[in-house]
Design an enzyme around this catalytic site. Structure first.
Site, PDB file in Angstrom:
ATOM      1  N   GLU A  36      73.294  35.590  34.453  1.00  0.00           N
ATOM      2  CA  GLU A  36      74.419  36.179  33.711  1.00  0.00           C
ATOM      3  C   GLU A  36      75.701  36.079  34.532  1.00  0.00           C
ATOM      4  O   GLU A  36      76.784  35.878  33.986  1.00  0.00           O
ATOM      5  CB  GLU A  36      74.131  37.646  33.347  1.00  0.00           C
ATOM      6  CG  GLU A  36      72.874  37.848  32.496  1.00  0.00           C
ATOM      7  CD  GLU A  36      71.593  37.858  33.311  1.00  0.00           C
ATOM      8  OE1 GLU A  36      71.656  37.759  34.557  1.00  0.00           O
ATOM      9  OE2 GLU A  36      70.507  37.950  32.707  1.00  0.00           O
ATOM     10  N   ARG A 106      63.263  40.572  44.892  1.00  0.00           N
ATOM     11  CA  ARG A 106      64.081  41.355  43.964  1.00  0.00           C
ATOM     12  C   ARG A 106      63.339  42.513  43.318  1.00  0.00           C
ATOM     13  O   ARG A 106      63.892  43.190  42.474  1.00  0.00           O
ATOM     14  CB  ARG A 106      64.628  40.421  42.880  1.00  0.00           C
ATOM     15  CG  ARG A 106      63.531  39.858  41.976  1.00  0.00           C
ATOM     16  CD  ARG A 106      63.973  38.687  41.118  1.00  0.00           C
ATOM     17  NE  ARG A 106      65.112  38.944  40.296  1.00  0.00           N
ATOM     18  CZ  ARG A 106      65.643  38.023  39.471  1.00  0.00           C
ATOM     19  NH1 ARG A 106      65.109  36.815  39.388  1.00  0.00           N
ATOM     20  NH2 ARG A 106      66.686  38.310  38.734  1.00  0.00           N
ATOM     21  N   ASN A 166      65.761  31.955  29.130  1.00  0.00           N
ATOM     22  CA  ASN A 166      65.609  31.827  30.587  1.00  0.00           C
ATOM     23  C   ASN A 166      64.239  32.299  31.043  1.00  0.00           C
ATOM     24  O   ASN A 166      64.126  33.257  31.830  1.00  0.00           O
ATOM     25  CB  ASN A 166      66.692  32.669  31.275  1.00  0.00           C
ATOM     26  CG  ASN A 166      67.791  31.816  31.873  1.00  0.00           C
ATOM     27  OD1 ASN A 166      67.557  30.671  32.251  1.00  0.00           O
ATOM     28  ND2 ASN A 166      68.975  32.369  31.961  1.00  0.00           N
ATOM     29  N   GLY A 258      71.307  25.450  32.454  1.00  0.00           N
ATOM     30  CA  GLY A 258      71.290  26.190  31.187  1.00  0.00           C
ATOM     31  C   GLY A 258      72.451  27.170  31.095  1.00  0.00           C
ATOM     32  O   GLY A 258      73.007  27.386  30.011  1.00  0.00           O
ATOM     33  N   ASP A 259      72.817  27.749  32.221  1.00  0.00           N
ATOM     34  CA  ASP A 259      73.962  28.680  32.218  1.00  0.00           C
ATOM     35  C   ASP A 259      75.242  27.905  31.923  1.00  0.00           C
ATOM     36  O   ASP A 259      76.110  28.374  31.188  1.00  0.00           O
ATOM     37  CB  ASP A 259      74.083  29.400  33.568  1.00  0.00           C
ATOM     38  CG  ASP A 259      72.815  30.159  33.914  1.00  0.00           C
ATOM     39  OD1 ASP A 259      72.104  30.565  32.979  1.00  0.00           O
ATOM     40  OD2 ASP A 259      72.530  30.336  35.110  1.00  0.00           O
TER      41      ASP A 259
HETATM   42  O1  KDG Z   1      69.881  30.252  35.605  1.00  0.00           O
HETATM   43  C1  KDG Z   1      70.086  30.249  37.010  1.00  0.00           C
HETATM   44  C2  KDG Z   1      69.346  31.395  37.605  1.00  0.00           C
HETATM   45  O2  KDG Z   1      67.991  31.130  37.435  1.00  0.00           O
HETATM   46  C3  KDG Z   1      69.595  31.605  39.076  1.00  0.00           C
HETATM   47  O3  KDG Z   1      70.969  31.722  39.389  1.00  0.00           O
HETATM   48  C4  KDG Z   1      68.842  32.761  39.651  1.00  0.00           C
HETATM   49  O4  KDG Z   1      69.030  34.506  38.064  1.00  0.00           O
HETATM   50  C5  KDG Z   1      68.315  33.767  38.672  1.00  0.00           C
HETATM   51  C6  KDG Z   1      66.890  33.811  38.395  1.00  0.00           C
HETATM   52  O5  KDG Z   1      66.400  34.897  38.141  1.00  0.00           O
HETATM   53  O6  KDG Z   1      66.231  32.801  38.390  1.00  0.00           O
END
Ligand code: KDG
Length: 314
Positions: A36, A106, A166, A258-259
């Site tokens: 995001e 995370r 995603n 994709g972003d």
């Molecule tokens: O879409 C890109 C993201 O995958 C990357 O920046 C890291 O947010 C992320 C993830 O959870 O994979």
């Protein structure tokens, strides 16, 4: 210019500077990440306004993220800094081809503690679009509820919802839970933006036509299926078509493509262009994104985007 709202987890990424297994690499470069946030950065580079809602820890990673975001002219008032939980980060390998390996750090991060009360004050007045991704939905029950609250409010206020699944199976408790929740959001979205393999996994269907039909019957207003180098297929009840992709000679890193696509599609539609132009802009920014190693460092300025699109898009 349009005003967008997005909510999610910002991460610090450690990008390997040499090929090999993550456990063996000793040289990394620090960068900003988070789907995001990548989208927020991309939209802001195109001079759109973005309200980015999040939480970071009161730690060096959290400070780095907040300061970097401010440099991108993204408002930081809706990013809370909390002492109780830490900022998440991840490591990304360098590969000669294909997708890199990643390792997440995370679990129980500050962003995973986002809850409904953190978004209840948000006003959708003057907001032109809401962007949501499936990553946030996987982080915790409380952020899932907050995302549910946001999409319901957006729908009530007739603000279009853009949803990128995603898929990150490693963040979900099971395949079934992932599919059920992602599809719940997909059916409520105005624009659903899966990659072809994500759409096949979510529906068990193979062709873009059958996948599109499935989502349109269940309430999705528009679907845009990303086909990698082939471009993207779009469909609504009224129209459908395929827009060719851009030739990329050297793919440096696929993360963030994709972003980039979402940035292109959303910005073009909100600027009043046709769906064909929007998909073409999505393809263009997706292509630019894979040419650099950072998760958002390839996202272009308006001049760069226009120069790149000029040759290919109507
Ligand atoms: O879409 C890109 C993201 O995958 C990357 O920046 C890291 O947010 C992320 C993830 O959870 O994979």
């Amino acid at each position: 210019m349009a005003k967008f709202v997005t909510m999610g987890e910002p991460l610090v990424v450690f990008i390997a500077k040499e090929e090999g297994l993550l456990k063996d690499v000793s040289l990394f470069e620090k960068g900003l990440a988070g789907a995001e946030l990548n989208v927020a950065i991309g939209l802001s580079r195109l001079d759109h306004q973005v309200d980015y809602i999040s939480k970071v820890g009161a730690d060096p990673f959290g400070e780095y993220i907040k300061e970097s975001i401010a440099q991108y002219q993204i408002a930081t008032e809706k990013i809370q800094m909390v002492k109780s939980h830490q900022t998440g980060f991840y490591m990304k390998s360098k590969v000669a081809s294909g997708d890199p390996d990643i390792a997440y750090y995370r679990k129980s991060s500050a962003a995973s503690t986002i809850q409904v009360k953190d978004v209840m004050q948000l006003s959708f007045q003057n907001v032109n679009a809401l962007h949501v991704t499936g990553i946030s939905l996987a982080l915790s029950e409380s952020i899932l509820q907050a995302e549910r609250y946001l999409i319901k409010e957006a729908a009530i206020n007739e603000v279009p919802i853009f949803f990128d699944p995603n898929l990150r199976p490693q963040l979900w408790e099971s395949e079934e839970v992932m599919k059920t929740i992602i599809n719940e959001f997909a059916y409520m979205s105005d624009y659903f933006l899966p990659g072809i393999s994500e759409a096949q996994r979510l529906t068990g269907l193979q062709s873009v036509e059958k996948i599109a039909q499935h989502y349109l019957i269940h309430g999705t207003k528009n679907i845009v299926i990303k086909l990698g180098a082939e471009g993207a297929y779009f469909a609504s009840k009224e129209e459908s078509g395929t827009i060719k992709g851009f030739l990329v000679k050297e793919v440096v890193d696929t993360v963030g493509a994709g972003d980039g696509f979402a940035v292109g599609l959303m910005s073009s539609l909100l600027e009043g262009y046709t769906i064909e132009n929007a998909v073409c802009r999505g393809n263009a920014i997706g292509a630019l994104a894979v040419m650099s190693e950072g998760d958002n460092s390839g996202l272009p300025s308006r001049d760069e985007m226009e120069a790149y699109m000029a040759k290919h898009c109507k």
